[in-house]
Enzyme design. Structure first.
Site, PDB file in Angstrom:
ATOM      1  N   LYS A  49      80.595 -17.016 -17.922  1.00 46.54           N
ATOM      2  CA  LYS A  49      79.829 -18.113 -18.518  1.00 46.54           C
ATOM      3  C   LYS A  49      79.196 -17.648 -19.836  1.00 46.54           C
ATOM      4  O   LYS A  49      79.208 -18.363 -20.834  1.00 46.54           O
ATOM      5  CB  LYS A  49      78.767 -18.605 -17.522  1.00 46.54           C
ATOM      6  CG  LYS A  49      79.407 -19.286 -16.305  1.00 46.54           C
ATOM      7  CD  LYS A  49      78.476 -19.535 -15.123  1.00 46.54           C
ATOM      8  CE  LYS A  49      79.281 -20.093 -13.953  1.00 46.54           C
ATOM      9  NZ  LYS A  49      78.514 -20.331 -12.722  1.00 46.54           N
ATOM     10  N   GLN A  93      72.733 -19.176 -10.365  1.00 45.38           N
ATOM     11  CA  GLN A  93      74.028 -18.898  -9.732  1.00 45.38           C
ATOM     12  C   GLN A  93      73.903 -18.885  -8.208  1.00 45.38           C
ATOM     13  O   GLN A  93      72.993 -18.281  -7.651  1.00 45.38           O
ATOM     14  CB  GLN A  93      74.563 -17.541 -10.247  1.00 45.38           C
ATOM     15  CG  GLN A  93      75.949 -17.182  -9.775  1.00 45.38           C
ATOM     16  CD  GLN A  93      77.057 -18.102 -10.287  1.00 45.38           C
ATOM     17  OE1 GLN A  93      76.947 -18.697 -11.345  1.00 45.38           O
ATOM     18  NE2 GLN A  93      78.111 -18.219  -9.520  1.00 45.38           N
ATOM     19  N   ASP A 116      74.216 -27.925 -13.732  1.00 43.90           N
ATOM     20  CA  ASP A 116      75.056 -27.720 -12.550  1.00 43.90           C
ATOM     21  C   ASP A 116      75.272 -29.025 -11.782  1.00 43.90           C
ATOM     22  O   ASP A 116      76.173 -29.116 -10.948  1.00 43.90           O
ATOM     23  CB  ASP A 116      74.362 -26.731 -11.590  1.00 43.90           C
ATOM     24  CG  ASP A 116      75.042 -25.374 -11.562  1.00 43.90           C
ATOM     25  OD1 ASP A 116      76.244 -25.317 -11.826  1.00 43.90           O
ATOM     26  OD2 ASP A 116      74.344 -24.387 -11.259  1.00 43.90           O
TER      27      ASP A 116
HETATM   28  N1  GUN Z   1      78.703 -20.628  -7.379  1.00 41.14           N
HETATM   29  C1  GUN Z   1      79.985 -21.050  -7.295  1.00 41.14           C
HETATM   30  N2  GUN Z   1      80.187 -22.119  -8.110  1.00 41.14           N
HETATM   31  C2  GUN Z   1      79.017 -22.366  -8.722  1.00 41.14           C
HETATM   32  C3  GUN Z   1      78.599 -23.339  -9.691  1.00 41.14           C
HETATM   33  O1  GUN Z   1      79.350 -24.214 -10.138  1.00 41.14           O
HETATM   34  N3  GUN Z   1      77.304 -23.248 -10.081  1.00 41.14           N
HETATM   35  C4  GUN Z   1      76.453 -22.321  -9.581  1.00 41.14           C
HETATM   36  N4  GUN Z   1      75.205 -22.338 -10.018  1.00 41.14           N
HETATM   37  N5  GUN Z   1      76.797 -21.415  -8.684  1.00 41.14           N
HETATM   38  C5  GUN Z   1      78.087 -21.436  -8.273  1.00 41.14           C
END
Ligand code: GUN
Length: 295
Positions: A49, A93, A116
């Site tokens: 990211k 996350q 998110d």
């Molecule tokens: N863990 C796996 N996929 C995601 C996501 O799209 N966002 C977040 N914050 N954590 C994740």
């Protein structure tokens, strides 16, 4: 059988976003990336990211509190980011360590910074088909992959395998929407579903997001189906230097020959999740510029 190339489609989206970010007035969009602890998969995802932000021209603030952080301390960190006018988007996350209530943390994030799409308000907006909200990145990425691969969902039977907040539920809502690219008939299956293969075999589009390595086998797939594999599982493999290999929720080598189209793992849905996060961050910045959607 055609392979859906998520890397290629995500790269095209990232190039589009880069041009849009360059044309924005004022400061760059900014996302705060919060990773609690050092879970190796989370380390790798957050890094991806961060690199995508750099590529597009989005600023990223990295916050890596220790695995021992308390709920109150994490709330305080989120509150600070909520109040920071230089931060447009906040991502915490998942998964969080067991002592932290993940949904409570997602709800603590200001809805207008919830890139998110896990906040109650944004999930509600998705259910109401209100496009001012944020849609969770993996489901949004799946829809974008299908559209850009020429898969039309209207009238088709989409079978969603998995009911998580992050993938299954929002993906089902998206496929159901009254939008020209959606309008699917949707069945959601999960670990308690009886006669699972009899349902998955009816799928024109099968989306696997159950987190079990190579769970979907050839007997569960209708010939000619489109298969979207959301799983990212690490399975031991001593022939690899790392000691593991990545595999999806689909037994690729036996299922792929049956499909009209299928996504690989890695290189399918994963890169799309990152691209959609960048798109949501740009949307957050645009909304803050015009001062709407901040409720
Ligand atoms: N863990 C796996 N996929 C995601 C996501 O799209 N966002 C977040 N914050 N954590 C994740």
């Amino acid at each position: 059988m055609e392979l859906i190339d998520g890397n290629k489609i995500a790269a095209a989206i990232i190039a589009e976003l880069k041009a849009q970010v360059a044309a924005l007035p004022g400061r760059k969009p900014c996302i705060a990336l919060v990773r609690v602890g050092e879970d190796p998969a989370s380390v790798s995802y957050v890094k991806k990211k961060e690199l995508a932000c750099a590529e597009i021209g989005i600023a990223s603030q990295l916050l890596f509190p220790p695995v021992t952080i308390s709920a109150d301390e994490l709330f305080a960190l989120v509150d600070k980011l909520n109040a920071d006018p230089d931060v447009d988007g906040i991502l915490v996350q998942s998964p969080l360590p067991k002592h932290l209530n993940e949904v409570a943390v997602f709800r603590r994030i200001a809805a207008h910074k919830d890139v998110d799409g896990f906040h109650t308000l944004n999930l509600g907006k998705l259910a109401q088909e209100d496009d001012t909200g944020f849609v969770a990145c993996t489901p949004a990425g799946i829809m974008e992959l299908l559209q850009r691969s020429g898969v039309k969902l209207a009238g088709k039977h989409v079978v969603m395998l998995g009911r998580s907040l992050i993938v299954g539920k929002p993906a089902a809502l998206l496929a159901l929407q009254r939008k020209p690219w959606a309008n699917a008939t949707v069945t959601v299956c999960h670990s308690q579903t009886a006669n699972l293969p009899s349902i998955t075999c009816q799928a024109d589009v099968l989306i696997a997001a159950i987190g079990k390595a190579e769970f979907v086998t050839a007997d569960m797939v209708k010939p000619g189906a489109v298969v979207i594999d959301v799983g990212v599982n690490r399975v031991p493999d001593l022939t690899k230097k790392s000691g593991y290999r990545l595999t999806g929720d689909v037994h690729f080598s036996t299922v792929a020959p049956l499909c009209s189209k299928i996504t690989p793992v890695p290189g399918g849905v994963g890169p799309m999740t990152v691209a959609m996060l960048m798109q949501n961050t740009l949307k957050a910045r645009r909304q803050s510029l015009i001062q709407v959607g901040n409720k």
